[in-house]
Structure formats: C-alpha cells, structure tokens
Design an enzyme around this catalytic site. Sequence first.
Site, PDB file in Angstrom:
ATOM      1  N   ALA A 141       0.862  -1.173   0.000  1.00 54.89           N
ATOM      2  CA  ALA A 141       0.000   0.000   0.000  1.00 54.89           C
ATOM      3  C   ALA A 141       0.903   1.228   0.000  1.00 54.89           C
ATOM      4  CB  ALA A 141      -0.888  -0.014   1.234  1.00 54.89           C
ATOM      5  N   GLY A 201       0.647  -5.043   0.935  1.00 56.59           N
ATOM      6  CA  GLY A 201      -0.573  -5.110   0.134  1.00 56.59           C
ATOM      7  C   GLY A 201      -0.340  -5.720  -1.245  1.00 56.59           C
ATOM      8  N   GLU A 258      -0.581  -9.336  -0.670  1.00 57.99           N
ATOM      9  CA  GLU A 258      -2.000  -9.617  -0.391  1.00 57.99           C
ATOM     10  C   GLU A 258      -2.842  -9.537  -1.663  1.00 57.99           C
ATOM     11  OE1 GLU A 258      -1.674  -6.573   2.807  1.00 57.99           O
ATOM     12  OE2 GLU A 258      -2.843  -8.000   3.972  1.00 57.99           O
ATOM     13  N   GLU A 314       4.886  -5.098   6.879  1.00 56.91           N
ATOM     14  CA  GLU A 314       4.154  -4.050   7.610  1.00 56.91           C
ATOM     15  C   GLU A 314       4.672  -3.864   9.029  1.00 56.91           C
ATOM     16  OE1 GLU A 314       2.706  -6.463   5.781  1.00 56.91           O
ATOM     17  OE2 GLU A 314       1.019  -5.652   4.633  1.00 56.91           O
TER      18      GLU A 314
HETATM   19  C1  HXC Z   1       4.962   4.420  -1.327  1.00 51.64           C
HETATM   20  C2  HXC Z   1       6.837   3.455  -2.211  1.00 51.64           C
HETATM   21  C3  HXC Z   1       6.498   2.199  -1.658  1.00 51.64           C
HETATM   22  C4  HXC Z   1       5.290   2.131  -0.899  1.00 51.64           C
HETATM   23  C5  HXC Z   1       8.346   1.979  -2.709  1.00 51.64           C
HETATM   24  N1  HXC Z   1       7.987   3.259  -2.867  1.00 51.64           N
HETATM   25  N2  HXC Z   1       7.469   1.308  -1.983  1.00 51.64           N
HETATM   26  N3  HXC Z   1       6.076   4.522  -2.053  1.00 51.64           N
HETATM   27  N4  HXC Z   1       4.570   3.251  -0.760  1.00 51.64           N
HETATM   28  N5  HXC Z   1       4.870   0.980  -0.357  1.00 51.64           N
HETATM   29  C6  HXC Z   1       8.674   4.322  -3.584  1.00 51.64           C
HETATM   30  C7  HXC Z   1       9.905   4.796  -2.834  1.00 51.64           C
HETATM   31  O1  HXC Z   1       9.529   5.754  -1.864  1.00 51.64           O
HETATM   32  C8  HXC Z   1      10.711   5.411  -3.942  1.00 51.64           C
HETATM   33  O2  HXC Z   1      10.167   6.675  -4.265  1.00 51.64           O
HETATM   34  C9  HXC Z   1      10.428   4.492  -5.109  1.00 51.64           C
HETATM   35  O3  HXC Z   1       9.205   3.814  -4.805  1.00 51.64           O
HETATM   36  C10 HXC Z   1      11.513   3.438  -5.308  1.00 51.64           C
HETATM   37  O4  HXC Z   1      11.680   2.754  -4.079  1.00 51.64           O
HETATM   38  P1  HXC Z   1      13.119   2.571  -3.388  1.00 51.64           P
HETATM   39  O5  HXC Z   1      12.877   2.307  -1.954  1.00 51.64           O
HETATM   40  O6  HXC Z   1      14.036   3.700  -3.724  1.00 51.64           O
HETATM   41  O7  HXC Z   1      13.634   1.256  -4.138  1.00 51.64           O
HETATM   42  P2  HXC Z   1      14.620   0.137  -3.577  1.00 51.64           P
HETATM   43  O8  HXC Z   1      15.771   0.771  -2.823  1.00 51.64           O
HETATM   44  O9  HXC Z   1      14.934  -0.729  -4.746  1.00 51.64           O
HETATM   45  O10 HXC Z   1      13.777  -0.691  -2.498  1.00 51.64           O
HETATM   46  C11 HXC Z   1      12.638  -1.420  -2.915  1.00 51.64           C
HETATM   47  C12 HXC Z   1      11.801  -1.831  -1.673  1.00 51.64           C
HETATM   48  C13 HXC Z   1      11.468  -0.582  -0.845  1.00 51.64           C
HETATM   49  C14 HXC Z   1      12.559  -2.860  -0.836  1.00 51.64           C
HETATM   50  C15 HXC Z   1      10.520  -2.519  -2.233  1.00 51.64           C
HETATM   51  O11 HXC Z   1      10.939   0.413  -1.706  1.00 51.64           O
HETATM   52  C16 HXC Z   1      10.481  -0.832   0.274  1.00 51.64           C
HETATM   53  O12 HXC Z   1      10.850  -1.386   1.291  1.00 51.64           O
HETATM   54  N6  HXC Z   1       9.246  -0.391   0.076  1.00 51.64           N
HETATM   55  C17 HXC Z   1       8.205  -0.466   1.096  1.00 51.64           C
HETATM   56  C18 HXC Z   1       7.684  -1.879   1.252  1.00 51.64           C
HETATM   57  C19 HXC Z   1       6.631  -1.978   2.351  1.00 51.64           C
HETATM   58  O13 HXC Z   1       6.908  -1.665   3.507  1.00 51.64           O
HETATM   59  N7  HXC Z   1       5.426  -2.385   1.977  1.00 51.64           N
HETATM   60  C20 HXC Z   1       4.289  -2.492   2.906  1.00 51.64           C
HETATM   61  C21 HXC Z   1       3.483  -1.233   2.911  1.00 51.64           C
HETATM   62  S1  HXC Z   1       2.163  -1.277   4.085  1.00 51.64           S
HETATM   63  P3  HXC Z   1      11.084   8.004  -4.329  1.00 51.64           P
HETATM   64  O14 HXC Z   1      10.096   9.092  -4.587  1.00 51.64           O
HETATM   65  O15 HXC Z   1      11.810   8.093  -3.038  1.00 51.64           O
HETATM   66  O16 HXC Z   1      12.003   7.743  -5.485  1.00 51.64           O
HETATM   67  C22 HXC Z   1       0.991  -2.200   3.321  1.00 51.64           C
HETATM   68  C23 HXC Z   1      -0.314  -2.380   4.077  1.00 51.64           C
HETATM   69  C24 HXC Z   1      -1.321  -3.115   3.249  1.00 51.64           C
HETATM   70  O17 HXC Z   1       1.154  -2.682   2.255  1.00 51.64           O
HETATM   71  C25 HXC Z   1      -2.713  -3.090   3.889  1.00 51.64           C
HETATM   72  C26 HXC Z   1      -3.568  -1.978   3.424  1.00 51.64           C
HETATM   73  C27 HXC Z   1      -5.007  -2.059   3.868  1.00 51.64           C
END
Ligand code: HXC
Length: 258
Positions: free
Chosen positions: A65, A109, A112, A132
Amino acid sequence: MAYANLIVETRDHVGLVKLNRPDALNALNQDLLTELGEALAKFDADDKIRCIVLTGSAKAFAAGADIKEMSDKTAPEMFKLDFFAEGCRAIERTRTPIIAAVAGYALGGGCELAMLCDFILAADTAKFGQPEINLGVIPGMGGTQRLTLAVGKAKAMEMCLSGRFMTAEEAERSGLVSRVIPADKLLDEALAVAAKIADKSPLATMAAKEAVNRAFETNLTEGVMFERRLFHGLFASEDQKEGMAAFIEKREPQFRGR
Ligand code: HXC
C-alpha cells in the site's frame, strides 16, 4: 478506457491488467484500487473475456500500500474509509479466473493483492513479504489469513512478525505460488495459461473457482456437498454435452458458455 494507474489490454479471450505506477514500484493507492475494481468489473461483464492476468513490472508486482498516502491518516479516517475494503471486495467478487503474474517485489498489500487472485505464477525474481511490521502495523488486506492458509502457521507467523521476504523458490516449495518461471518468460507463460483456461467452458471454470474457494470457507463435508451440487448442475449446460461428445467423437470441443 484509459486509466491513470493501470494499462489494460485484451488478447483474444484474455484480459490483461498491468499495474502502472513505476515511480512508486506500483504501490497501491485508493485511485489505483478503484480503477482496478472498474477494470475487473468490465472484464467480468464481458462474455468474451474468460480469464484475466494481473501483473506489474519487472522490478515490482507491487511494493505494498502507498505509505505516503497512508502515513498521516487517523484511525477514525481509516475506519470511515473502510480503507481498501471495497478494493478487496471488487477482486473477490470477480467471477472470471484471475492469475497473478508476479515478478520482483510483492510486499505488504502487493503480496496480499497477489493472494486475492486465484493463483500466482512467479518469476524467478519474485520476492514475497509482509513487511508491515517494520512500519508499526500489520497486514490489512487479508495477509495474516491468506498467507497462513497458503504456507501454514510457522512461515506465515515468521514473515508477519519479522518481515522476512520469501524467494520465488521458497514460495513454490511452500505452496504460495503454483509455479516459478524464468523472468523473461513470465508474461508469455501467464498469457498462455490464461488462454488455455479461456478455452474451457466458462461455466465450468467459474464453478471450479467457486468450489475451490469454498474449501477455505467451510468444513470438508459442506465443501464436498457444495462441489457435488455444482457438478450436478453443470449437466444442465450445453457445454457439458459438447465437452463429453467431443471426447467420444475424438475432436476438440467448442465451448459457448451455455
Ligand atoms: C509508497 C513506495 C512504496 C510504498 C516503494 N515506494 N514502496 N512509495 N509506498 N509501499 C517508492 C519509494 O519511496 C521510492 O520513491 C520508489 O518507490 C523506489 O523505491 P526505493 O525504496 O528507492 O527502491 P529500492 O531501494 O529498490 O527498495 C525497494 C523496496 C522498498 C525494498 C521494495 O521500496 C520498500 O521497502 N518499500 C516499502 C515496502 C513496504 O513496507 N510495503 C508495505 C506497505 S504497508 P522516491 O520518490 O523516493 O524515489 C501495506 C499495508 C497493506 O502494504 C494493507 C492496506 C489495507
């Protein structure tokens, strides 16, 4: 119709939906989920479309998400929005089979969303995880339930508590994905499997999808009875007559969804 966050195409009887937020690794926001619901509903209402493939990019199916959209929300806001619930329901109520073709990150997400599809084909580059916990929250689109049903308590608990990712190989071994495919062949293979499904009777594929899904909702006796009644009901279709006649006459069946 053009979407801001999706690329939607058709290939014969297959609908293809590609998540398209490359700058955010296909992070799921409310607009994207609304569009996805619309695209799936359109395909579902189209008799020509008999299977759907949902995919992302080479780097990410979806990295979760959108954290930037969620970060400042309050609990009452999340509750009133019933955050992402309608998006999940839109996928759940799609009756056409949906294959998730996953390359790269399928996190939070994103994992999921893949699990909301009917089965997952994974590229050898795929990484699945529920990180998460690193954000001070837990999965919110069914991850604690569907991951546990797919891979069992030990792995699901470890992934949800520690945020550890699973490789494609481990995901296949654990039952999360049906097969691992070299990344450069993933989409072609997913479209080929979808075309194969699209060749079957759509009545039978819908019934099979409902019956397999029922396994998660009920006990064995009820589930077997549900399956049996669907099986009996298919004998009211022209497709059943055609399928069995074609076998006996040693020819290919022509299914019409009647
Ligand atoms: C918003 C995101 C994002 C996310 C990545 N980006 N994941 N933006 N939400 N979930 C954005 C980064 O901010 C960045 O933008 C660009 O995408 C590239 O990501 P990087 O981090 O620079 O890439 P990398 O170093 O290759 O790392 C990849 C990654 C990392 C390991 C996937 O991005 C990451 O850990 N992302 C978050 C994963 C996460 O925690 N997901 C769970 C979310 S909570 P900029 O602008 O800086 O270039 C969830 C809840 C679901 O999903 C339930 C809902 C009801």
